[in-house]
Design an enzyme around this catalytic site. Sequence first.
Site, PDB file in Angstrom:
ATOM      1  N   THR A   1      38.321  38.250  50.694  1.00  0.00           N
ATOM      2  CA  THR A   1      37.398  38.696  49.649  1.00  0.00           C
ATOM      3  C   THR A   1      37.758  38.031  48.335  1.00  0.00           C
ATOM      4  O   THR A   1      38.942  37.912  47.979  1.00  0.00           O
ATOM      5  CB  THR A   1      37.426  40.229  49.497  1.00  0.00           C
ATOM      6  OG1 THR A   1      36.911  40.821  50.686  1.00  0.00           O
ATOM      7  CG2 THR A   1      36.564  40.681  48.322  1.00  0.00           C
TER       8      THR A   1
ATOM      9  N   PHE B   1      37.636  38.228  44.303  1.00  0.00           N
ATOM     10  CA  PHE B   1      37.567  39.192  43.205  1.00  0.00           C
ATOM     11  C   PHE B   1      37.499  38.419  41.896  1.00  0.00           C
ATOM     12  O   PHE B   1      38.126  37.372  41.757  1.00  0.00           O
ATOM     13  CB  PHE B   1      38.796  40.105  43.201  1.00  0.00           C
ATOM     14  CG  PHE B   1      38.953  40.938  44.442  1.00  0.00           C
ATOM     15  CD1 PHE B   1      38.447  42.225  44.504  1.00  0.00           C
ATOM     16  CD2 PHE B   1      39.607  40.432  45.550  1.00  0.00           C
ATOM     17  CE1 PHE B   1      38.588  42.991  45.648  1.00  0.00           C
ATOM     18  CE2 PHE B   1      39.750  41.187  46.708  1.00  0.00           C
ATOM     19  CZ  PHE B   1      39.239  42.473  46.750  1.00  0.00           C
TER      20      PHE B   1
END
Length: 275
Positions: A171, A173
């Site tokens: 992921t 960020f």
Amino acid sequence: MEVGYLGPKNSFTYKAASYYFDDSSLQPYSSITSCLNALTHMQVDYVVVPIENSLEGSVHTSIDGLFHHKDIKVYKEIILPIKQNLLVNDLTIVPEKILSHPQAIAQSQHFLETCYPNVLIEQVPSTTFAAEYVAGHPDESVGAIASKEAAEEYGLEILSENIQDNRFNQTRFWLLGKQPFKIDDSNIQKLSLFITLPKNTPGILHKVLSAFAWREIDLSKIESRPLKTELGEYYFIIDVIIQDNIPLVEHALEEITLLGVTYQHLGCYSIVIKE
């Protein structure tokens, strides 16, 4: 310094925020929208929010929120490996219900369909919330999909580890703010833009992309999102790879402006990839 993040503690966003800030600076928020609102109203100095997952794609709440908060900039990108685990109070428990955040559930879909096809899957606000619930209800046959850190925090057992569908699950960020963050300018790797096209202009998207292509500027992402004005109206998010090409990028932006395109400069930033 106060830094907001999508909480609670031990969420994956917390792990990303912890890369730059210690616990005393971190303030959890229950949603991405509340993070961005806190930053807009100067309740915090920066926020960290998820922007994209390698399995599930963009986090639309983050992207759409940024589109409407035009004074917020991106200062860092942090990429984390996302390893999901099935947590229980006791290893003898056979879960009758499994809780987690919708993204974590989607990332573990193959495991759930194969191992727990008849078990109730319930969505909750975060993976950490799921772990906290399981820890607080030892009399229930319930499990949580969450991180190893959450297991340690709430004293849970790992019934199955690394249950995500792809071992390369990651992921992105973003560290966001309204004031400059310390940046190593020699390590700038990416520029992100929101682009809005003029109406009723045939071939305009092709012309925009050509402005980057003929200058051999690498785009790592282009994605459309609805403007939420009327059907068929979109804006685009574009990620530009920065090398020794900043003058070329500036010229490309000048060219698309002459085409009637408007753009929102989200910022130039470096990327940290954590193992």
